[in-house]
Design an enzyme around this catalytic site. Structure first.
Site, short mmCIF file in Angstrom:
data_model
loop_
_atom_site.label_atom_id
_atom_site.label_comp_id
_atom_site.label_asym_id
_atom_site.label_seq_id
_atom_site.Cartn_x
_atom_site.Cartn_y
_atom_site.Cartn_z
N HIS A 85 -0.13 0.65 10.77
CA HIS A 85 0.18 -0.74 10.47
C HIS A 85 1.55 -0.83 9.80
O HIS A 85 2.08 0.15 9.29
CB HIS A 85 -0.90 -1.34 9.56
CG HIS A 85 -0.89 -0.81 8.16
ND1 HIS A 85 -1.26 0.48 7.84
CD2 HIS A 85 -0.53 -1.39 6.98
CE1 HIS A 85 -1.15 0.67 6.54
NE2 HIS A 85 -0.70 -0.45 5.99
N HIS A 86 2.12 -2.00 9.79
CA HIS A 86 3.48 -2.27 9.29
C HIS A 86 4.55 -1.62 10.17
O HIS A 86 5.73 -1.61 9.80
CB HIS A 86 3.68 -1.80 7.84
CG HIS A 86 2.87 -2.54 6.82
ND1 HIS A 86 2.29 -3.76 7.07
CD2 HIS A 86 2.55 -2.24 5.54
CE1 HIS A 86 1.64 -4.17 5.98
NE2 HIS A 86 1.78 -3.27 5.04
N ASN B 228 18.86 -35.19 -3.45
CA ASN B 228 19.52 -36.13 -2.55
C ASN B 228 18.83 -36.18 -1.20
O ASN B 228 19.43 -36.48 -0.17
CB ASN B 228 21.02 -35.80 -2.40
CG ASN B 228 21.26 -34.33 -2.09
OD1 ASN B 228 20.36 -33.62 -1.64
ND2 ASN B 228 22.48 -33.87 -2.33
N GLU C 201 9.35 -10.70 -1.11
CA GLU C 201 10.39 -9.67 -1.06
C GLU C 201 11.80 -10.26 -0.98
O GLU C 201 12.74 -9.69 -1.54
CB GLU C 201 10.15 -8.73 0.13
CG GLU C 201 8.93 -7.85 -0.01
CD GLU C 201 7.63 -8.50 0.49
OE1 GLU C 201 6.59 -7.83 0.48
OE2 GLU C 201 7.69 -9.69 0.90
N GLU D 221 25.04 -30.22 5.07
CA GLU D 221 24.91 -30.23 6.53
C GLU D 221 25.17 -31.63 7.08
O GLU D 221 25.74 -31.78 8.17
CB GLU D 221 23.52 -29.74 6.95
CG GLU D 221 23.06 -28.45 6.31
CD GLU D 221 23.90 -27.25 6.67
OE1 GLU D 221 24.87 -27.38 7.44
OE2 GLU D 221 23.60 -26.15 6.17
N ASP E 14 17.91 -29.94 -3.79
CA ASP E 14 16.48 -30.01 -3.48
C ASP E 14 16.11 -29.20 -2.24
O ASP E 14 15.09 -28.52 -2.21
CB ASP E 14 16.03 -31.47 -3.32
CG ASP E 14 16.88 -32.27 -2.33
OD1 ASP E 14 17.93 -31.77 -1.89
OD2 ASP E 14 16.50 -33.41 -2.02
N GLY F 183 17.60 -34.05 0.97
CA GLY F 183 17.88 -33.23 2.14
C GLY F 183 19.13 -32.38 2.00
O GLY F 183 19.62 -32.12 0.90
N GLY G 92 26.35 -17.22 1.48
CA GLY G 92 25.99 -18.63 1.61
C GLY G 92 24.51 -18.88 1.85
O GLY G 92 24.15 -19.85 2.53
N ASP H 146 0.80 -1.22 0.00
CA ASP H 146 0.00 0.00 0.00
C ASP H 146 0.83 1.28 0.00
O ASP H 146 0.43 2.29 -0.56
CB ASP H 146 -0.99 0.01 1.17
CG ASP H 146 -0.35 -0.23 2.53
OD1 ASP H 146 0.82 -0.66 2.57
OD2 ASP H 146 -1.02 0.00 3.54
#
Length: 557
Positions: free
Chosen positions: A112-113, A458, A49, A464, A431, A460, A404, A26
């Site tokens: 608002h916001h 793969n 965004e 990690e 993925d 996941g 990253g 807005d």
């Protein structure tokens, strides 16, 4: 006389921006209405965004500068992660936000916001931690602030942030009729001359000169003069992974990627054994230095955008563009006569299971790349594996090595295609990363873009898993039917879809999409199948992150 909004959009167009990417809200709708008044610039909707900020980053990597439009508070802060990433990677993005009416902010009205506490400086201050400069426009400061921030973005290669109060964009003010003049760094003549002499004497007298190149060579446009210096004087070079393919990797003078202790022996010897190393804006972090194991020689010259270090001597106020140009004329070494590296070809084994650890999967993907392509590598297995592959000449290779942010690459590919629609774009994404920003695929399809997307399925977060928790549930992701997303996100799209588990299936898929019409290829591999670089990186990262008393990973080495 010209309206504030019209002047802002005209200035964006004059610096080379023809698309502003964002989300309506807005407080920015009046500014959005003004796009129709300015020729040569278009507002392009994104799905959120954060994705818009990533897309503006990708756009800027092609055009030299990009722009983002959000609305106050909720929109701005959703985009801040992407803007911070652009700051970390030295990418100039003009972040624009429609703000509440100027009178309301001055009166501290609870709207608002906002946090409804009358504080309308907090969001701007948040951005101020990550950008080169911020401004809230008023009729009195609009001209000065818009031009100031554009100059900062261009000179510093970092984002800037502009808030446009919703009630001022149509107000008429006096504006300059002259087009925007892009600034350039200038040099102190004495320091420039002294630096050139000092460096030329060092390099001309050296037995083993070398170049080490980081990403500012790309951001500031120094690649051509660096290539001239190398070729005319027979100087070999290496890059950091953060500046991969800035200079042509097929050139016989290219030694490889330097990463401290993780470097190939030839590259390590070239850089660390040099008696005159020209290091172009080096910025060492753990991922490009072998976890801070870089060891630059004593006779290292460090050349930054406006400062040069020759040993212990500092030459302030020396623009690198001026320095490199004069240095190219001052070096007098014999060019090397080296044979160009032969082009590699990959021969697929039809029934062979796709395998990352052997490197064959990544050799096959690299074999698909052609001169002039844009290659976007997702953080994780993609950039670790592709970092060791040789790209053809003229390829733009990009990855979020420093910030990253996973998921970054899909909207970056969207933004890059906006900026360069005639180039072929290859995105290699995992993925888990894809699931973070998958909705931007709908924008890509709706605009008729035709990237080649290779999705590594793969099951996941494999990067990690190799750092910690290789069988832990927190590294798993929900299974998706990726091929069916195309019809769901864009029912009228004709982007072809493929699945590949073998080298033969991947070869057929890549052959089918080589015509420039794009395609979505799901490559299915085992959860712990990983490139050798990741197998080594994960445990080393765990030791650095968690220390000697951290979790042990005996099964991962």
């Amino acid at each position: 006389m010209e309206s504030i909004g019209h002047f802002l959009l005209r200035r964006l167009r004059e610096v080379g921006i023809s698309h502003v990417i964002g989300v309506p809200g807005d407080f920015n709708l009046q500014l959005l209405e003004q796009f129709s008044e300015v020729e040569g610039i278009e507002f392009v909707n994104s799905t959120n965004e954060l994705n818009a900020a990533y897309a503006a980053d990708g756009y800027a990597r092609q055009r030299g500068i990009g722009a983002l439009l959000t609305t106050y508070g909720v929109g701005e802060l959703s985009a801040l992660n992407g803007v911070a990433g652009a700051a970390a990677e030295h990418v100039p993005v003009v972040s624009i936000a429609g703000a509440p009416p100027l009178h309301a902010m001055r009166s501290g009205l609870p709207l608002h916001h906002s946090l409804t506490d009358g504080n309308y400086i907090n969001v701007e201050r948040a951005f101020g931690q990550f950008v080169a400069g911020t401004a809230r426009l008023t009729p009195g400061n609009a001209v000065a602030e818009i031009d100031r921030l554009l100059r900062l973005a261009i000179l510093e290669k970092r984002p800037v942030h502009i808030q446009v109060p919703s009630d001022i964009s149509y107000l008429e003010i006096d504006t300059p009729s002259e087009p925007f003049q892009a600034p350039r760094l200038t040099s102190d003549p004495t320091n420039l001359a002294d630096a050139v002499v000092a460096i030329a004497d060092l390099v001309n007298g050296a037995e083993k000169p070398a170049l080490l190149i980081d990403l500012e060579a790309k951001r500031y446009g120094w690649a051509d003069v660096l290539l001239r210096i190398a070729r005319e004087n027979g100087i070999r070079w290496a890059t950091l992974v953060t500046s991969k393919a800035v200079l042509p990797e097929t050139d016989p003078l290219f030694a490889g990627v330097y990463g401290g202790a993780n470097s190939a022996p030839e590259v390590k010897d070239l850089i660390e054994g040099s008696d005159a190393l020209l290091a172009i804006s080096p910025r060492f972090i753990e991922v490009n230095s072998g976890i801070f194991t870089q060891a630059l020689p004593e006779n290292t010259v460090k050349i930054y955008a406006d400062t040069t270090f020759v040993g212990t001597h500092v030459y302030e106020g020396v623009a690198a563009a001026d320095l490199l140009s004069k240095l190219a004329d001052s070096l007098h070494r014999a060019p090397a006569s080296l044979a160009h590296k032969p082009a590699r070809t990959f021969e697929a084994k039809a029934d062979a299971k796709l395998d990352q650890n052997s490197g064959r999967l990544w050799e096959q993907i690299t074999d698909f790349v052609r001169p002039g392509d844009v290659v976007v590598a997702e953080a994780g297995t993609s950039y670790l594996a592709l970092g060791g592959q040789t790209m053809p000449e003229g390829v733009d290779y990009t990855s979020s090595n420093i910030w990253g942010a996973i998921g970054w690459t899909l909207p970056v590919t969207f933004g890059w295609q906006l900026a360069a629609p005639d180039r072929r774009h290859l995105l290699v994404i995992g993925d888990g990363s894809f699931q973070l920003t998958a909705q931007e695929l709908s924008t890509i399809l709706a605009r008729g873009q035709k990237p080649v997307i290779v999705l590594i399925n793969n099951s996941g977060y494999t990067i990690e898993r190799y750092i910690l928790g290789h069988e832990s549930h927190y590294n798993d992701i929900a299974p998706w039917d990726y091929a069916s997303l195309i019809a769901g996100l864009a029912p009228n799209a004709d982007l072809r879809t493929f699945q590949a588990r073998t080298e033969g299936e991947l070869a057929s898929a890549l052959s089918a999409v080589s015509d420039g019409e794009g395609g979505f290829i799901e490559v299915i591999v085992d959860p712990l199948d990983a490139p050798d670089a990741l197998v080594k990186f994960g445990p080393a990262s765990a030791r650095f992150d968690y220390g000697r008393r951290g979790p042990e990973l005996p099964n991962l080495g």
